[in-house]
Design an enzyme around this catalytic site. Sequence first.
Site, PDB file in Angstrom:
ATOM      1  N   PHE A 127       7.672   9.477   8.082  1.00  0.00           N
ATOM      2  CA  PHE A 127       7.399   8.185   8.698  1.00  0.00           C
ATOM      3  C   PHE A 127       8.684   7.694   9.386  1.00  0.00           C
ATOM      4  CE2 PHE A 127       6.340   3.654   8.400  1.00  0.00           C
ATOM      5  CZ  PHE A 127       4.964   3.657   8.548  1.00  0.00           C
ATOM      6  N   ASP A 206       9.694   9.091  -1.310  1.00  0.00           N
ATOM      7  CA  ASP A 206       8.957   7.936  -0.822  1.00  0.00           C
ATOM      8  C   ASP A 206       7.491   8.136  -1.224  1.00  0.00           C
ATOM      9  OD1 ASP A 206       7.323   6.282   0.728  1.00  0.00           O
ATOM     10  OD2 ASP A 206       8.813   6.143   2.325  1.00  0.00           O
ATOM     11  N   TYR A 231       0.851  -2.192  -0.524  1.00  0.00           N
ATOM     12  CA  TYR A 231      -0.297  -2.698   0.251  1.00  0.00           C
ATOM     13  C   TYR A 231      -1.260  -1.586   0.658  1.00  0.00           C
ATOM     14  CZ  TYR A 231       3.244  -1.539   3.810  1.00  0.00           C
ATOM     15  OH  TYR A 231       4.235  -0.926   4.531  1.00  0.00           O
ATOM     16  N   LYS A 232      -0.917  -0.331   0.364  1.00  0.00           N
ATOM     17  CA  LYS A 232      -1.815   0.778   0.699  1.00  0.00           C
ATOM     18  C   LYS A 232      -2.772   0.983  -0.486  1.00  0.00           C
ATOM     19  CE  LYS A 232       1.448   2.488   4.064  1.00  0.00           C
ATOM     20  NZ  LYS A 232       2.655   3.271   4.311  1.00  0.00           N
ATOM     21  N   ARG A 381      -7.544   9.901  10.577  1.00  0.00           N
ATOM     22  CA  ARG A 381      -7.206   9.959   9.157  1.00  0.00           C
ATOM     23  C   ARG A 381      -8.261   9.177   8.384  1.00  0.00           C
ATOM     24  NH1 ARG A 381      -1.451   7.585   7.317  1.00  0.00           N
ATOM     25  NH2 ARG A 381      -2.575   5.729   7.941  1.00  0.00           N
TER      26      ARG A 381
HETATM   27  C1  LIG Z   1       3.803   2.714   4.900  1.00  0.00           C
HETATM   28  C2  LIG Z   1       5.098   3.455   4.883  1.00  0.00           C
HETATM   29  C3  LIG Z   1       6.313   2.790   5.094  1.00  0.00           C
HETATM   30  C4  LIG Z   1       6.342   1.329   5.390  1.00  0.00           C
HETATM   31  O1  LIG Z   1       7.552   0.739   5.052  1.00  0.00           O
HETATM   32  P1  LIG Z   1       7.668  -0.853   5.003  1.00  0.00           P
HETATM   33  O2  LIG Z   1       9.091  -1.079   4.781  1.00  0.00           O
HETATM   34  O3  LIG Z   1       6.762  -1.325   3.907  1.00  0.00           O
HETATM   35  O4  LIG Z   1       7.197  -1.383   6.318  1.00  0.00           O
HETATM   36  C5  LIG Z   1       7.491   3.534   5.035  1.00  0.00           C
HETATM   37  N1  LIG Z   1       7.459   4.851   4.781  1.00  0.00           N
HETATM   38  C6  LIG Z   1       6.298   5.524   4.576  1.00  0.00           C
HETATM   39  C7  LIG Z   1       6.317   6.989   4.296  1.00  0.00           C
HETATM   40  C8  LIG Z   1       5.093   4.844   4.637  1.00  0.00           C
HETATM   41  O5  LIG Z   1       3.955   5.492   4.443  1.00  0.00           O
END
Ligand SMILES: *Cc1c(COP(=O)(O)O)cnc(C)c1O
Length: 421
Positions: A127, A206, A231-232, A381
């Site tokens: 990400f 992560d 939040y996921k 997805r």
């Molecule tokens: C959703 C997600 C994020 C989001 O990070 P925020 O700091 O909450 O905006 C970061 N890394 C990964 C791998 C994600 O899936």
Amino acid sequence: MNEWLERAQEKDREDKLAKYKKEFYLGEAIHYMDGNSLGLMSRPAERSLLDVMEDWKQHGIDGWTRGNRPWFYMSERLGEMMADLVGADAHEVLATNSTTMNIHQTVRTLYQPTDDRYRILVDDLNFPSDIYAVQSILDDYGHSDGMVKIPSDDGHTLSTEAIIDRMDESVALVLLPSVLYRSGQVLEMKKLTEKAHEKGILIGFDLCHSIGSVPHELKKWGVDFAMWCTYKHLNGGPGSVGGLYVHERHHNLAVSLKGWFGNNKETQFDMAHTFDQARDISQYQVGTPHIFSMAPLLGSLKMFQEAGMMNIRRKSLELTSFMMDMIEAVLEGHEVEIVTPRAHAHRGGHILIGHPKAAGINAALKSKGVIPDFRAPNYVRIAPVALYNSFEDVHHTVMILKEIMDDRLYEQFDNKRGVIA
Ligand SMILES: *Cc1c(COP(=O)(O)O)cnc(C)c1O
């Protein structure tokens, strides 16, 4: 075709988690399949948020220490509630900040480069926020060229051996996702941790796409640190406060981003100018916690505790297996490619399918009440979630997809993504 529906209904009848679906608000969705981007609101989450607002109404400033949910300890309380989900001890887990901030805080604290050992190992599929954070840390430490990205052979998955091969004496730290956010591949966290430690390398994961969907044993595996969003799959609401784990062996370091909430709680209100660092995971906090962005988790996490991660994982795998089997059977000849690895041990809670008209297909699905998400350039997805999706949801979703493909309904939509995809 009826045979698939019958199978779905039979699986729903046997499903011990089916009762949770009615606890969720489905909104405008008929089949919500996007729980790995933003989980749905549940009645328990709504109630706990309203309760915390009531505490504010009733107690004013004293809400910090009074009532059933004192705000001063809420980050730690939620840490306790999440400890089982990651397989760690309660004093190693905290709700704080966002995932990106937690990467900054942990990597900045744990990364101690020397002239010879300064590289940070990441991957080519992660990400973007994780990559931006790591690059900015390297820049700040004077090692701008220190990022090593593990390439992917197929553009979707990573090879454990390829990662291990890059763990050499120049690497100080590894940061990888647990589940890849696109393909849904689960990395072999236990083995990667073992190999990193054999080489004297720190390793963190992560967990954004695995938390609440896949069980973890972070402590047993010896993982040094981890962060995740809530939040996921955890259904904490948009922008809900993130989660953090740091192994207790790293609780004696000087944290990089210091603030008064990282201070020992006993002396925090002495207001001294010398930082008296908390002894446990609380030391990784910075400023005042965002109480209303944590409150829904009090209700939501209770459901996870009650349902049990093993049951959630079992159902999740059955849902995704059912979906992939059905896609293969009823969409034969439609060039729909299933990208996600098939073996249970190698995939998380969502699947990725590919087609040249994926953006149009995604829009067509949405127009019919199915909510997936699109990932450029050619992928959709789909995440059937154990707590609020049924096998019948999966059946109907695939049937709607079949109709879209058979009738080429995707041609009625632009084949491009929206602002949020
Ligand atoms: C959703 C997600 C994020 C989001 O990070 P925020 O700091 O909450 O905006 C970061 N890394 C990964 C791998 C994600 O899936």
